[in-house]
Design an enzyme around this catalytic site. Structure first.
Site, PDB file in Angstrom:
ATOM      1  N   ASN A  13       0.838  -1.196   0.000  1.00 20.66           N
ATOM      2  CA  ASN A  13       0.000   0.000   0.000  1.00 20.66           C
ATOM      3  C   ASN A  13       0.876   1.250   0.000  1.00 20.66           C
ATOM      4  O   ASN A  13       1.704   1.436   0.906  1.00 20.66           O
ATOM      5  CB  ASN A  13      -0.890   0.029   1.248  1.00 20.66           C
ATOM      6  N   GLU A  14       0.722   2.080  -1.011  1.00 22.06           N
ATOM      7  CA  GLU A  14       1.384   3.374  -1.138  1.00 22.06           C
ATOM      8  C   GLU A  14       2.884   3.322  -0.823  1.00 22.06           C
ATOM      9  O   GLU A  14       3.378   4.058   0.040  1.00 22.06           O
ATOM     10  CB  GLU A  14       0.672   4.422  -0.283  1.00 22.06           C
ATOM     11  N   PRO A  15       3.624   2.469  -1.539  1.00 23.12           N
ATOM     12  CA  PRO A  15       5.057   2.379  -1.268  1.00 23.12           C
ATOM     13  C   PRO A  15       5.834   3.622  -1.696  1.00 23.12           C
ATOM     14  O   PRO A  15       7.024   3.739  -1.373  1.00 23.12           O
ATOM     15  CB  PRO A  15       5.488   1.158  -2.088  1.00 23.12           C
ATOM     16  N   HIS A  35      -4.365   5.335  -5.901  1.00 18.93           N
ATOM     17  CA  HIS A  35      -5.314   5.982  -5.001  1.00 18.93           C
ATOM     18  C   HIS A  35      -5.599   7.404  -5.471  1.00 18.93           C
ATOM     19  O   HIS A  35      -4.830   7.981  -6.243  1.00 18.93           O
ATOM     20  CB  HIS A  35      -4.768   5.975  -3.572  1.00 18.93           C
TER      21      HIS A  35
END
Length: 501
Positions: free
Chosen positions: A159-161, A228
């Site tokens: 998630n959102e690296p 996102h």
């Protein structure tokens, strides 16, 4: 006055990918009763197809443990809780959109964590053990639910690296290594299992270009791209209780999606599905805008149009049973949820429920309205009037001409605005009780109900005229239903005999 002609000609199809997925707090919190009660409530009204959240491998799900055996630390995989959680999703008609993260503490290479509940965001200290964990988990899912079921589950790596808070140093090359190991592990089990990424937030779309080029260069499997989408600017004021932010215009969100879609189309994988696995106005779980009518009116256009660009988009999140910024400190605290604590629906919940009742055939669409026709001939309209300026004088008047067969029609209009279906306003009038009592909760639930207005009209020349006014931040759902009049079937019916009629 907005004068609009709505013909009976179909201009397009309203895709149902707007309710493809919904976000949730970490997996472990799904064991709470209020969480489960709220999810059931949401599903009955909106009927999401998938659910996605963080913390699959967080220590509170207990999937990964290591024990010393004969002087060596060996993994033990415990599926007790995740079985209970995934069973509860499937029983409600939800399939998991599986996010692979965060790192189990005993497998982590470092101690960096995120959120109140301390999700570990460092790479694995042993990639072989990470690979074995992924394969053990998926083999267990196949054993429990069957391969045909699990083939329908997308597996998203991390998630959102691109943010240091979610991935140590936001190290792109290290993430690509994690992705390659994970994707390869998944495909070794079954080549048709779906895997994708990079699940980045906005502002770092070069990661998508780099990611897809990496997958092509290294021959790494990728079945979808995920990203996102939030529209808030940097905070104007941030405290431990609230975050205040201005918002971009809604069309800016749509432009972002078009830009990324074009980037994918120009990549080595031009036909990959594009999933928005999180979106909302603000990315902060303490922003009061989430509790307001503006949030509903603002996002209505996104639901109306974004499905033409992306393959799915997942609202973040369905419930305020949510602990990223600590256990919620008040009934209304700016949480992401469609539903507030104590199972009180917010205006955005009702907006979603309106779209759930829309038809598939588009008759008309603009930046403030979507009109559709259902299979039974019912015409449905959702209209919205987002206003970010201060003040009350922002009404929008509509005059609709609809091409309909001659006959009688029942017009049913359901309204959410600053006055109706707005429990946040009622809560403020109460004095903002942090932990309302049972009577106060009952009042708030009643205040959360939309207003309903109905009438019966005649269409004599195949043109039905419908006029209405949208107040500031109002969302309306209008049903135009042919009347099947059964009045003459009643014996000696005479309403004039009713006192006061």
């Amino acid at each position: 006055m907005n004068k609009i002609k709505i013909s009976d000609k179909v201009t397009g199809s309203f895709r149902d990918n707007w309710n493809f997925c919904v976000g949730t707090e970490r997996m472990g919190i799904a064991l709470q009763k209020e969480y489960q009660d709220t999810l059931e409530f949401v599903q009955k009204a909106i009927n999401f197809k998938y659910i996605r959240g963080h913390g699959l491998f967080h220590d509170d799900t207990a999937i990964y443990r290591e024990y010393e055996i004969d002087g060596e630390m060996k993994p033990f995989y415990n599926f007790t809780y995740i079985d209970r959680i995934f069973d509860s999703f499937l029983e409600k008609g939800l399939k998991p959109f599986v996010e692979l993260g965060f790192m189990p503490s005993q497998l982590a290479s470092g101690g960096q964590t995120v959120f109140y509940w301390k999700g570990n965001v460092t790479p694995p200290k042993d990639y072989d053990k990470w690979k074995n964990l992924i394969q053990a988990l998926i083999k267990h899912f196949i054993s429990r639910y069957g391969i045909e079921e699990v083939l329908q589950w997308p597996f998203e790596v991390w998630n959102e690296p691109n943010l240091k808070v979610f991935w140590k140093d936001a190290d792109e090359s290290e993430y690509f290594k994690l992705y390659k190991v994970s994707a390869t592990a998944i495909k070794e089990i079954n080549k048709d299992l779906q895997v994708g990424g990079p699940a980045i937030c906005g502002g770092a779309d070069y990661w998508i270009k780099d990611f897809l080029e990496f997958c092509k260069r290294e021959n790494v499997p990728v079945d979808f791209v995920s990203r996102h989408l939030y529209s808030a600017h940097m905070p104007k004021l941030q405290t431990h209780e609230f975050c205040y932010q201005d918002l971009k215009e809604p069309e800016e969100m749509l432009k972002e999606l078009q830009t990324v879609r074009q980037m994918i189309d120009n990549s080595p994988f031009p036909h990959l599905p594009f999933h928005i696995t999180e979106y909302n106005t603000s990315y902060n779980p303490l922003n009061p805008v989430h509790d307001t009518c503006l949030n509903a009116a603002y996002l209505a256009r996104i639901i109306s149009e974004a499905g033409d660009i992306v393959d799915s988009f997942s609202y973040w999140t369905f419930s305020d049973v949510f602990e990223e910024a600590d256990v919620p400190r008040a009934q209304f605290h700016g949480g992401f949820g469609l539903v507030a604590l104590n199972n009180i629906p917010k205006p955005t919940f009702h907006m979603f429920s309106f779209f759930e009742q829309m038809g598939k055939d588009i008759l008309y669409r603009d930046e403030n309205m979507l009109a559709t026709r259902k299979a039974d001939g019912t015409v449905t309209i959702t209209a919205w009037n987002p206003v970010m300026e201060k003040g009350d004088h922002f009404n929008m008047d509509f005059s609709l001409e609809l091409n309909l067969p001659k006959g009688e029609y029942f017009i049913n209009r359901t309204i959410v605005n600053e006055t109706h279906g707005n429990p946040w306003r009622t809560w403020i009038q109460m004095g903002r009780p942090r932990f309302p009592g049972k009577k106060q909760v009952e009042i708030l639930r009643n205040a959360a109900r939309p207003m309903v207005i109905s009438e019966r009209v005649s269409c004599t020349d195949e043109i039905l005229l419908l006029e209405f006014t949208q107040s500031k931040n109002e969302v309306s759902f209008i049903e135009i239903i042919p009347v099947a009049d059964e009045t003459n079937t009643y014996y000696k019916l005479d309403d004039s005999l009713i006192p006061g009629y």
